[in-house]
Write an enzyme that holds these catalytic residues in place. Structure first.
Site, PDB file in Angstrom:
ATOM      1  N   ARG A  59       0.870  -1.072  -0.230  1.00  0.00           N
ATOM      2  CA  ARG A  59       0.141   0.175  -0.288  1.00  0.00           C
ATOM      3  C   ARG A  59       1.212   1.053  -0.433  1.00  0.00           C
ATOM      4  O   ARG A  59       0.584   2.502  -0.298  1.00  0.00           O
ATOM      5  CB  ARG A  59      -0.817  -0.098   1.309  1.00  0.00           C
ATOM      6  CG  ARG A  59      -2.007  -1.143   1.256  1.00  0.00           C
ATOM      7  CD  ARG A  59      -2.928  -0.787   2.211  1.00  0.00           C
ATOM      8  NE  ARG A  59      -3.829   0.295   3.090  1.00  0.00           N
ATOM      9  CZ  ARG A  59      -3.905   0.343   3.887  1.00  0.00           C
ATOM     10  NH1 ARG A  59      -3.579  -0.500   4.815  1.00  0.00           N
ATOM     11  NH2 ARG A  59      -4.719   2.198   4.146  1.00  0.00           N
TER      12      ARG A  59
ATOM     13  N   ASN B 197      -7.236   9.129   7.169  1.00  0.00           N
ATOM     14  CA  ASN B 197      -6.865   8.191   5.950  1.00  0.00           C
ATOM     15  C   ASN B 197      -5.010   8.223   6.755  1.00  0.00           C
ATOM     16  O   ASN B 197      -4.765   8.873   7.976  1.00  0.00           O
ATOM     17  CB  ASN B 197      -6.589   9.136   5.354  1.00  0.00           C
ATOM     18  CG  ASN B 197      -7.844   9.018   4.298  1.00  0.00           C
ATOM     19  OD1 ASN B 197      -8.899   8.055   4.655  1.00  0.00           O
ATOM     20  ND2 ASN B 197      -8.399   9.744   3.429  1.00  0.00           N
TER      21      ASN B 197
ATOM     22  N   HIS C  17      -5.778   8.094  12.060  1.00  0.00           N
ATOM     23  CA  HIS C  17      -5.944   6.864  12.849  1.00  0.00           C
ATOM     24  C   HIS C  17      -3.974   6.559  12.305  1.00  0.00           C
ATOM     25  O   HIS C  17      -3.221   5.208  11.652  1.00  0.00           O
ATOM     26  CB  HIS C  17      -6.325   5.902  11.525  1.00  0.00           C
ATOM     27  CG  HIS C  17      -7.750   5.859  11.569  1.00  0.00           C
ATOM     28  ND1 HIS C  17      -8.600   5.606  10.980  1.00  0.00           N
ATOM     29  CD2 HIS C  17      -8.623   5.708  12.748  1.00  0.00           C
ATOM     30  CE1 HIS C  17     -10.305   5.986  11.381  1.00  0.00           C
ATOM     31  NE2 HIS C  17      -9.590   6.323  12.255  1.00  0.00           N
TER      32      HIS C  17
ATOM     33  N   CYS D 175      10.083  -2.276  21.834  1.00  0.00           N
ATOM     34  CA  CYS D 175       9.931  -1.710  22.054  1.00  0.00           C
ATOM     35  C   CYS D 175       9.667   0.283  21.861  1.00  0.00           C
ATOM     36  O   CYS D 175      10.533   0.922  22.466  1.00  0.00           O
ATOM     37  CB  CYS D 175      11.900  -1.131  22.383  1.00  0.00           C
ATOM     38  SG  CYS D 175      12.678  -0.321  21.189  1.00  0.00           S
TER      39      CYS D 175
ATOM     40  N   GLY E 166     -15.985  12.617   1.643  1.00  0.00           N
ATOM     41  CA  GLY E 166     -15.196  10.770   1.960  1.00  0.00           C
ATOM     42  C   GLY E 166     -14.949   9.981   2.433  1.00  0.00           C
ATOM     43  O   GLY E 166     -14.192   8.497   2.795  1.00  0.00           O
ATOM     44  N   THR E 167     -16.187   9.998   3.475  1.00  0.00           N
ATOM     45  CA  THR E 167     -16.471   8.665   4.393  1.00  0.00           C
ATOM     46  C   THR E 167     -17.496   7.796   4.561  1.00  0.00           C
ATOM     47  O   THR E 167     -18.366   8.764   4.428  1.00  0.00           O
ATOM     48  CB  THR E 167     -15.417  10.025   5.843  1.00  0.00           C
ATOM     49  OG1 THR E 167     -15.785   7.981   6.923  1.00  0.00           O
ATOM     50  CG2 THR E 167     -16.482  10.283   6.700  1.00  0.00           C
ATOM     51  N   SER E 168     -17.763   7.034   5.087  1.00  0.00           N
ATOM     52  CA  SER E 168     -18.798   6.164   5.444  1.00  0.00           C
ATOM     53  C   SER E 168     -19.515   6.512   6.438  1.00  0.00           C
ATOM     54  O   SER E 168     -20.342   6.085   6.421  1.00  0.00           O
ATOM     55  CB  SER E 168     -18.721   4.889   4.800  1.00  0.00           C
ATOM     56  OG  SER E 168     -17.559   4.326   5.425  1.00  0.00           O
TER      57      SER E 168
ATOM     58  N   PRO F 232     -19.939  11.056  -2.539  1.00  0.00           N
ATOM     59  CA  PRO F 232     -21.012  10.057  -4.384  1.00  0.00           C
ATOM     60  C   PRO F 232     -22.592  10.014  -3.517  1.00  0.00           C
ATOM     61  O   PRO F 232     -23.327   9.537  -4.532  1.00  0.00           O
ATOM     62  CB  PRO F 232     -20.477   9.961  -4.951  1.00  0.00           C
ATOM     63  CG  PRO F 232     -19.329   9.506  -4.346  1.00  0.00           C
ATOM     64  CD  PRO F 232     -19.056  10.281  -2.973  1.00  0.00           C
TER      65      PRO F 232
END
Ligand code: BV8
Ligand code: ZN
Length: 260
Positions: free
Chosen positions: A74, A110, A127, A138, A204-206, A231
């Site tokens: 990723r 993100n 996050h 450590c 842009g977040t569910s 959208p």
């Protein structure tokens, strides 16, 4: 709630009069850069898992090479893509407000660096960051060379995470996994920014992942207007004053233009 397919005069007036804006972004704002969202199916080696299954301490304990390589792959994709007009619009709006004594706080779920690469300052990475690594034992942070994968190619064979140079423990990705606490300083500054905002935008977040998805709802305590850019309808659409139904790469530039 008004569902809109463009920035109306009423919404433009609201945007223009805002001087302390808080924006919460999710995976959708990076979608037009070519970064898959969490809801989209995984590809290749990981197609039989959901992202939520892999992004956990348990998955890393059981299959460290699989999870570690998923993150490095990723990372490779993120190094091969660019910020899109949605990221650029937030950066432009942030600079515009800073020049006139206002402020635009970006709070992102993100783990990518596309906001920063578009020239924006990010108040909180709720996050963590996919480019951070730390030792499981450590907790020492570790800088690693860029991965040698092609993020657009078929996912690579799993490789074991490297050892910590300080203690020999295993390195892990510097992200917040499901079941792990969010960094309190990030969460607290995000809460404060939303509480003191005169406009909150959610792009842009569910609205599924907690506690991040509850942050915009703090705006309801003070009657601060809420605008969603997505959208699709989301789990938090009902709390919105305006739902701009369209891609952030189109809608956020229109919102930023209204602010000028
Ligand atoms: C916590 C880093 C507690 C990793 C991420 C049962 C057991 C354990 C926990 C829970 C449980 N039930 C609920 C929970 C809480 C859990 C949770 O919310 N689970 C969900 C699945 C229900 N949350 C947690 O575990 C959190 N920690 O609760 O700790 C605790 C308390 C005390 C002590 C110890 C622990 C931690 C959550 C953080 C997880 N890590 N990321 C990595 O990246 O690999 S979250 C990860 O998923 C992403 O970072 C992102 O934040 C999230 C996905 O959400 P979105 O960003 O919204 O993306 P999504 O794909 O969902 O939606 C994309 C949207 O974009 C869609 O709406 C789509 O329409 C839209 N879109 C598409 N194209 C566009 C667009 N929008 C605009 N323009 C476009 N072009
Ligand atoms: Zn160590």
């Amino acid at each position: 709630m008004q569902v809109l397919d463009e920035v109306t005069d009423e919404l433009a007036d609201l945007v223009r009069s805002a001087s302390r804006v808080a924006v919460l972004t999710g995976a959708g704002i990076s979608a037009e850069s070519g970064v898959p969202t969490f809801r989209e199916a995984q590809t290749g080696l990981w197609e039989q898992f959901s992202a939520e299954d892999l992004a956990t301490p348990e998955a890393f304990d059981q299959a460290p090479a699989l999870v570690w390589t998923w993150y490095r792959w990723r990372q490779a994709l993120l190094l091969q893509v660019d910020p899109n007009p949605g990221h650029a619009a937030l950066a432009r709006w942030q600079h515009q407000l800073a020049a006139t004594g206002g402020d635009l706080s970006i709070i992102t779920q993100n783990v990518d660096d596309l906001h920063e690469r578009s020239g924006a300052r990010v108040l909180a990475h709720l996050h963590g960051s996919i480019f951070d690594h730390r030792c499981v034992d450590c907790t020492k942070p570790a800088d690693l060379p860029a991965p040698h994968y092609d993020g657009f190619a078929h996912p690579p064979e799993p490789a074991e995470p490297p050892a910590c140079e300080a203690c020999g423990g295993s390195l892990r990705p510097g992200v917040v996994w499901f079941g792990e606490m969010l960094p309190m300083n990030a969460f607290d500054s995000a809460s404060a920014a939303i509480r003191s905002a005169d406009l909150v935008v959610v792009a842009g977040t569910s609205g599924i992942v907690q506690p991040a998805a509850s942050l915009p709802l703090l705006a309801l305590e003070s009657g601060t207007p809420l605008v969603e850019v997505n959208p699709e309808e989301t789990d938090i659409s009902d709390a919105m004053d305006y739902c701009l139904r369209g891609p952030s790469g189109t809608m956020l530039p229109a919102v930023a233009d209204a602010a000028l």
